[in-house]
Motif scaffolding. Structure first.
Motif, PDB file in Angstrom:
ATOM      1  N   GLY A 143       0.828  -1.205   0.000  1.00 17.34           N
ATOM      2  CA  GLY A 143       0.000   0.000   0.000  1.00 17.34           C
ATOM      3  C   GLY A 143       0.858   1.248   0.000  1.00 17.34           C
ATOM      4  N   VAL A 144       0.302   2.333   0.505  1.00 19.34           N
ATOM      5  CA  VAL A 144       1.034   3.601   0.563  1.00 19.34           C
ATOM      6  C   VAL A 144       2.137   3.494   1.617  1.00 19.34           C
ATOM      7  CG1 VAL A 144       0.881   6.073   1.069  1.00 19.34           C
ATOM      8  CG2 VAL A 144      -0.957   4.933  -0.203  1.00 19.34           C
ATOM      9  N   VAL A 145       3.340   3.915   1.240  1.00 17.69           N
ATOM     10  CA  VAL A 145       4.506   3.831   2.123  1.00 17.69           C
ATOM     11  C   VAL A 145       4.933   5.231   2.550  1.00 17.69           C
ATOM     12  CG1 VAL A 145       6.958   3.200   2.249  1.00 17.69           C
ATOM     13  CG2 VAL A 145       5.311   1.686   1.100  1.00 17.69           C
ATOM     14  N   GLY A 146       5.136   5.410   3.843  1.00 20.56           N
ATOM     15  CA  GLY A 146       5.722   6.637   4.370  1.00 20.56           C
ATOM     16  C   GLY A 146       7.203   6.398   4.599  1.00 20.56           C
ATOM     17  N   ALA A 147       8.057   7.121   3.879  1.00 18.35           N
ATOM     18  CA  ALA A 147       9.506   6.944   3.965  1.00 18.35           C
ATOM     19  C   ALA A 147      10.118   8.155   4.659  1.00 18.35           C
ATOM     20  CB  ALA A 147      10.107   6.770   2.580  1.00 18.35           C
ATOM     21  N   MET A 148      10.737   7.924   5.807  1.00 20.14           N
ATOM     22  CA  MET A 148      11.294   9.012   6.612  1.00 20.14           C
ATOM     23  C   MET A 148      12.809   8.873   6.635  1.00 20.14           C
ATOM     24  SD  MET A 148       8.386   8.771   9.612  1.00 20.14           S
ATOM     25  CE  MET A 148       8.767  10.357  10.353  1.00 20.14           C
ATOM     26  N   THR A 149      13.495   9.883   6.090  1.00 18.17           N
ATOM     27  CA  THR A 149      14.935   9.798   5.884  1.00 18.17           C
ATOM     28  C   THR A 149      15.695  10.725   6.836  1.00 18.17           C
ATOM     29  OG1 THR A 149      14.857  11.474   4.135  1.00 18.17           O
ATOM     30  CG2 THR A 149      14.648   9.161   3.472  1.00 18.17           C
ATOM     31  N   ALA A 150      16.978  10.408   7.046  1.00 20.20           N
ATOM     32  CA  ALA A 150      17.836  11.169   7.962  1.00 20.20           C
ATOM     33  C   ALA A 150      18.674  12.192   7.204  1.00 20.20           C
ATOM     34  CB  ALA A 150      18.741  10.208   8.732  1.00 20.20           C
ATOM     35  N   TRP A 151      19.293  13.106   7.962  1.00 23.53           N
ATOM     36  CA  TRP A 151      20.006  14.215   7.331  1.00 23.53           C
ATOM     37  C   TRP A 151      21.421  13.869   6.886  1.00 23.53           C
ATOM     38  CZ3 TRP A 151      24.094  14.685  10.584  1.00 23.53           C
ATOM     39  CH2 TRP A 151      23.899  14.551  11.966  1.00 23.53           C
ATOM     40  N   ASN A 152      21.968  12.731   7.298  1.00 20.25           N
ATOM     41  CA  ASN A 152      23.373  12.490   6.980  1.00 20.25           C
ATOM     42  C   ASN A 152      23.603  11.968   5.555  1.00 20.25           C
ATOM     43  OD1 ASN A 152      22.058  10.206   8.011  1.00 20.25           O
ATOM     44  ND2 ASN A 152      23.961   9.263   8.692  1.00 20.25           N
ATOM     45  N   SER A 153      22.642  11.256   4.974  1.00 23.23           N
ATOM     46  CA  SER A 153      22.766  10.800   3.581  1.00 23.23           C
ATOM     47  C   SER A 153      21.381  10.796   2.950  1.00 23.23           C
ATOM     48  CB  SER A 153      23.388   9.404   3.514  1.00 23.23           C
ATOM     49  OG  SER A 153      24.736   9.414   3.920  1.00 23.23           O
ATOM     50  N   PRO A 154      20.797  11.959   2.706  1.00 28.48           N
ATOM     51  CA  PRO A 154      19.371  12.030   2.330  1.00 28.48           C
ATOM     52  C   PRO A 154      18.998  11.204   1.100  1.00 28.48           C
ATOM     53  CG  PRO A 154      20.225  14.215   2.868  1.00 28.48           C
ATOM     54  CD  PRO A 154      21.403  13.295   2.844  1.00 28.48           C
ATOM     55  N   LEU A 155      19.691  11.410  -0.006  1.00 18.70           N
ATOM     56  CA  LEU A 155      19.270  10.721  -1.228  1.00 18.70           C
ATOM     57  C   LEU A 155      19.675   9.258  -1.247  1.00 18.70           C
ATOM     58  CD1 LEU A 155      19.610  13.356  -4.081  1.00 18.70           C
ATOM     59  CD2 LEU A 155      17.547  12.470  -3.001  1.00 18.70           C
ATOM     60  N   LEU A 156      20.734   8.900  -0.544  1.00 17.03           N
ATOM     61  CA  LEU A 156      21.057   7.481  -0.437  1.00 17.03           C
ATOM     62  C   LEU A 156      19.924   6.749   0.272  1.00 17.03           C
ATOM     63  CD1 LEU A 156      23.350   5.469  -1.111  1.00 17.03           C
ATOM     64  CD2 LEU A 156      24.146   5.766   1.238  1.00 17.03           C
ATOM     65  N   PHE A 157      19.361   7.376   1.317  1.00 25.40           N
ATOM     66  CA  PHE A 157      18.254   6.747   2.037  1.00 25.40           C
ATOM     67  C   PHE A 157      16.977   6.738   1.204  1.00 25.40           C
ATOM     68  CE2 PHE A 157      20.621   8.206   6.031  1.00 25.40           C
ATOM     69  CZ  PHE A 157      21.277   6.998   6.142  1.00 25.40           C
TER      70      PHE A 157
END
Length: 491
Positions: A143-157
């Motif tokens: 279903g719909v996924v909420g993806a919460m990323t960190a500030w140290n490697s934003p686009l890698l996450f």
């Protein structure tokens, strides 16, 4: 300053609050852009767009092969824009240009790999033990996924989380860290250029207590995937349980980097440096506990100090720089507080131990090494997330394992030895999701990544990651003819 917008349903839009947040360059110590302050109303819009996109024929009728082609096209676009995106991430989080450019040039591999995997999610026919039944399984998006990323490697996450989710057929709403949102919003434009249907990829920037909480609490979000601290991860886990959301949590670490006396000393010293001072120590896999066999501890530590002294602190855009600034003021103060805690506990500082002066921005910490560290000291138990290393001694394998496992975390570990038998024994005994032998801080889109204990739940990367975004459905088809079976008895 550039003023960014949210990305919802394929369009860049202003936040409902009408407010923006200054994003600060950690090296210069000044705001360089503004990101939108999204809130629950924006999350509602994004989740509704994602749910709608998953129902529409442009997505449901798209074959997995066609979905994979879109993803591979996105990978091509990221490759084209890697340097520009890397520059943005350096401005946002202060990490080295060399580090961020390496990540962005590698980023495309996730979209190419999972794009190729999208049409290989095969179900199976089960040779069922029931007569006159045809039984098979199929895999469907969660279903719909909420993806919460960190500030140290934003686009890698973003790659870690969104590539397998979209390959599985899900739509995503990304909530990047408020300290590093710009690159994710720039990336969003590439999804549109690649031809992703509106609503499949959305970005709601803002504070965790506003946009982040709303995403975790939203009843129409089926899964949360989060990278961050174990404290925040535990809160997300508890909140997600209220609406039976699936969760993947990649949390903190206090990783042991274990050096035996039969190691290649030059390689082990380089591995110890990489483990803690690369990325200014701001990485969950930091080898912040260096365990050195007592027979070589004094000599090894001396070589380590000599090498660490050579590290150049400064402008992260300069190729000659080895250590950049700490990303946020709060994290900078936290690192200095832990240095004071270590001193008060009786650890002995043999390198660094304070702020690095004479640099702009004011958020630089010297590479710091403590010796005479006892395993139960806070500096050896708690995640610092900065360039601070604890050196501990051990006598043999058993003691190395005991000390290595004696923390609440279990994300990663390193082992330095020429003895293959020891390497295999240690890799089995250490309670960590990743064990590196004679290397450190290596990752791949092919290799599962995640933690044990307080370091999280689930796995990212590799084939295993896509299973985090799928539901398995069992289908039973009766082929029986004639009179029906007794309806009061289980079939």
């Amino acid at each position: 300053m550039k003023k960014y917008q949210l990305f919802i349903d394929g369009e860049f839009v202003d936040p409902a609050s009408g407010q923006w947040i200054d994003t600060v360059d950690p090296y210069r110590g000044e705001a360089w852009a503004q990101i939108p302050r999204g809130n629950a109303q924006d999350v509602d819009r994004a989740v509704a767009a994602a749910a709608r996109a998953m129902r529409q024929s442009t997505w449901t009728d798209m074959t997995a092969t066609a979905r994979g082609k879109l993803m591979r096209r996105l990978g091509d676009l990221v490759a084209r824009e890697a340097e520009r995106l890397a520059d943005i991430e350096v401005r946002d989080n202060g990490k080295l240009k060399q580090e961020m450019l390496g990540q962005l040039r590698y980023h495309s591999e996730w979209w190419w790999y999972y794009g190729g995997l999208a049409d290989k999610l095969e179900g199976a026919v089960t040779p069922i033990d029931k007569p006159e039944i045809f039984a098979f399984t199929r895999h469907e998006p969660v279903g719909v996924v909420g993806a919460m990323t960190a500030w140290n490697s934003p686009l890698l996450f973003v790659a870690f989380k969104c590539a397998p989710a979209i390959a599985a057929g899900c739509a995503v709403v990304v909530k990047p860290s408020e300290f590093a949102s710009a690159s994710t919003l720039e990336f969003a434009a590439l999804t549109r250029e690649a031809g992703f249907p509106p609503g499949i990829f959305n970005v709601v920037a803002g504070y965790g207590t506003e946009a982040g909480s709303a995403l975790v609490e939203h009843p129409d979000v089926a899964k949360i995937t989060f990278t961050g601290s174990d404290t925040t991860g535990a809160k997300i886990y508890a909140t997600a349980a209220k609406t039976m959301k699936r969760v993947s949590l990649e949390l903190g670490g206090k990783s042991p980097n274990i050096v035996f006396d039969d190691c290649d000393l030059d390689a082990a010293v380089a591995g110890a440096i990489s483990g803690i001072f690369a990325a200014t120590g701001q990485t969950c896999i930091a080898g912040s506990r260096l365990l050195v066999q007592n027979s070589i501890r004094e000599a090894f530590t001396k070589r380590l100090i000599e090498t660490a002294k050579m590290a150049r602190i400064g402008d992260p855009m300069d190729p000659a720089t080895n250590i950049g600034p700490v990303t946020t003021p709060a994290q900078y103060q936290k690192v200095l507080d832990y240095i004071e805690i270590a001193n008060s506990e009786g650890a002995r500082c043999v390198l660094g131990g304070g702020p690095a002066s004479g640099l702009p921005g004011g958020q630089f910490v010297e590479p710091t090494i403590f010796v005479d560290v006892a395993p139960k000291m806070r500096i050896a138990q708690e995640e610092v997330f900065g360039p601070v290393l604890s050196v501990l001694g051990f006598e043999d394998e058993a003691e190395a394992v005991a000390i290595g496992n004696d923390v609440i975390y279990g994300l990663a570990a390193g082992v330095w030895t020429r003895d293959i038998g020891r390497a295999l024994r240690m890799s089995k005994a250490l309670k960590a999701g990743t064990v590196w032998v004679n290397t450190y801080r290596a990752i791949s889109y092919m290799m599962p990544f995640g933690g044990m204990k307080y370091s999280g739940l689930g796995r990212e990367n590799g084939i295993e990651a896509i299973r985090e975004f799928l539901e398995t459905k069992s289908v039973w088809v009766s082929t029986a003819v004639g009179a029906p079976a007794n309806p009061f008895v289980m079939r």
